[in-house]
Structures are given as C-alpha cells and as structure tokens.
Motif scaffolding. Structure first.
Motif, PDB file in Angstrom:
ATOM      1  N   ASP A   1      33.330 102.325 122.023  1.00  0.00           N
ATOM      2  CA  ASP A   1      34.750 102.087 122.284  1.00  0.00           C
ATOM      3  C   ASP A   1      35.041 100.643 122.685  1.00  0.00           C
ATOM      4  O   ASP A   1      36.126 100.336 123.184  1.00  0.00           O
ATOM      5  CB  ASP A   1      35.244 103.024 123.396  1.00  0.00           C
ATOM      6  N   SER A   2      34.089  99.759 122.459  1.00  0.00           N
ATOM      7  CA  SER A   2      34.266  98.362 122.867  1.00  0.00           C
ATOM      8  C   SER A   2      35.249  97.637 121.950  1.00  0.00           C
ATOM      9  O   SER A   2      35.367  97.944 120.762  1.00  0.00           O
ATOM     10  CB  SER A   2      32.927  97.629 122.829  1.00  0.00           C
ATOM     11  N   LEU A   3      35.936  96.672 122.530  1.00  0.00           N
ATOM     12  CA  LEU A   3      36.813  95.804 121.754  1.00  0.00           C
ATOM     13  C   LEU A   3      35.973  94.656 121.216  1.00  0.00           C
ATOM     14  O   LEU A   3      35.387  93.888 121.972  1.00  0.00           O
ATOM     15  CB  LEU A   3      37.946  95.260 122.633  1.00  0.00           C
ATOM     16  N   LEU A   4      35.900  94.552 119.889  1.00  0.00           N
ATOM     17  CA  LEU A   4      35.064  93.541 119.255  1.00  0.00           C
ATOM     18  C   LEU A   4      35.907  92.602 118.401  1.00  0.00           C
ATOM     19  O   LEU A   4      36.985  92.968 117.918  1.00  0.00           O
ATOM     20  CB  LEU A   4      34.003  94.202 118.369  1.00  0.00           C
ATOM     21  N   ALA A   5      35.411  91.404 118.225  1.00  0.00           N
ATOM     22  CA  ALA A   5      36.064  90.463 117.319  1.00  0.00           C
ATOM     23  C   ALA A   5      35.884  90.963 115.886  1.00  0.00           C
ATOM     24  O   ALA A   5      34.881  91.607 115.568  1.00  0.00           O
ATOM     25  CB  ALA A   5      35.446  89.076 117.474  1.00  0.00           C
ATOM     26  N   PRO A   6      36.831  90.712 115.018  1.00  0.00           N
ATOM     27  CA  PRO A   6      36.677  91.148 113.620  1.00  0.00           C
ATOM     28  C   PRO A   6      35.529  90.417 112.944  1.00  0.00           C
ATOM     29  O   PRO A   6      35.107  89.342 113.389  1.00  0.00           O
ATOM     30  CB  PRO A   6      38.027  90.780 112.992  1.00  0.00           C
ATOM     31  N   ASP A   7      35.014  91.006 111.880  1.00  0.00           N
ATOM     32  CA  ASP A   7      33.944  90.363 111.125  1.00  0.00           C
ATOM     33  C   ASP A   7      34.410  89.012 110.602  1.00  0.00           C
ATOM     34  O   ASP A   7      35.573  88.839 110.213  1.00  0.00           O
ATOM     35  CB  ASP A   7      33.516  91.238 109.939  1.00  0.00           C
TER      36      ASP A   7
END
Length: 216
Positions: free
Chosen positions: A76-82
């Motif tokens: 459920d982590s907020l990640l930067a887009p690829d």
C-alpha cells in the motif's frame, strides 16, 4: 532469537524506537539459511513502508548475523511512477523556443537519404539530388504513414466539427494549395487568410466556412 536480532538491528539503524513498528512477516531462502524479517516502518512520508532486515547463518550450528537493513515499500506504499524516457514523454506543443529534441539514430520514421528511392519520395528530376546529397535522412514509409493518419484523424481531417459543417471540401477551394510527394493526393495547405486553417496542412475532404466558392 533471529527475529529479536533483526528487530534490534532495525532499532539501531532507525535511532528511535518509535520508528520501528510491529513484526510483519519473514521469508526464507530455499536452504533456510537466509531470512528477511519485515517490520512496520513509522517514518514520516513513508506510509506503508517496512523495515527489511536480512539475517543469515552459515549452518544450523552457527549464530545468526545481520547482513543488511533497508526500508522497502509495502503493497500500500505510495511510489513514484516508473521512469519514462524523455522521447516517450514528449507531447505535441512541448517543444518551445530554444528547446533541442534530437531524434534517435534508429528512429523508424526516418531512413538514410541514400536509401530512399525516387518512387518512395515521389520526386521529380530536379529534386533527386537530395537523395544522399542534401538531407542526411528522409521520412520512411512508416513515418509518412504515421503522419498521414495523425493528420487525417485530427482536427484538420474530414471528421472535425468544422469540416462537417462546411459547405464544400478543401479539394474544390481556390485557396487550397496542393503539396508534392506521395501525400499530395490526400493533403494540401490552406492559404486563405480568413480561414482558421490558414498556413496549415488539411485533408482534401476537410473544409470550413471560408471556402472560395461558398454562397449564402
């Protein structure tokens, strides 16, 4: 035990006991000698991330040792887009004054000038000198196909609102300037100063209310 060892390692790395939360899970390698322990990470701006502590044993009789302590994203982590290469991020209108956008050597839209045939470029005798002697590269068949589809299905093709409302198509307009080359049968340039398409490529079946033969 190994879990306590892993927690102590996470606490030492965090420097504050409040930053290391509850035990989440553990994963072992195929031989059961290396284990990765996960603990909730209560780090500002890292919601859903976890402490991951890797612990290893040489054999069943040896003591466990800590190999690595890192923070990894959870489900459920907020990640930067690829990351997307700049050439794939560019959109029409992005290139401004002073911007340089080099094309790649293997751009499928282009072929070496010497590799093009007069039939491909549909050149007359006075233009053949460009093949290998003028422009280093010219548009490939694929490149011209992409351009023609983009133009024809865009705002200056036959399906735009202004074209559907026009009295007659561009092909019969006196302000329609034909173009040379293999696309001349489908496109031209508008030269009517009062037309919204003035100076732009339009399809032969496009149109607007400024047609030269329009009548009330």
């Amino acid at each position: 035990d190994a879990q306590d060892l892993a927690r102590d390692a996470a606490l030492a790395d965090a420097g504050d006991a409040k930053l290391v939360g509850e035990f989440v899970s553990v994963e072992f390698d195929d031989e059961g000698r290396i284990a990765s322990y996960l603990f909730e990470a209560h780090l500002p701006a890292y919601k859903g991330w976890r402490w991951a502590v890797t612990v290893a044993k040489v054999d069943s009789d040896s003591d466990a040792t800590v190999c690595d302590v890192v923070v990894l994203p959870g489900p459920d982590s907020l990640l930067a887009p690829d990351w997307i290469p700049y050439v794939d991020r560019l959109a029409p209108g992005d290139v401004g004054v002073g911007d340089i956008v080099p094309s790649s050597i293997d751009d499928a839209r282009l072929v070496p000038g010497f590799a093009a045939l007069p039939a491909d470029e549909d050149l007359d005798a006075t233009q053949i000198w460009e093949l290998g002697l003028g422009r280093p590269r010219v548009m490939s068949i694929e490149g011209r196909d992409q351009a023609s589809k983009r133009w024809y299905t865009g705002d200056r093709g036959p399906e735009s609102d202004i074209a559907k409302a026009s009295p007659k198509p561009c092909a019969s307009c006196g302000f329609f300037l034909g173009i040379s080359g293999s696309l001349r049968g489908a496109f031209g340039v508008c030269a009517n100063a009062i037309s919204p398409e003035d100076g732009r490529v339009v399809s032969v079946d496009h149109g607007c209310g400024a047609h030269s033969e329009a009548t009330f």
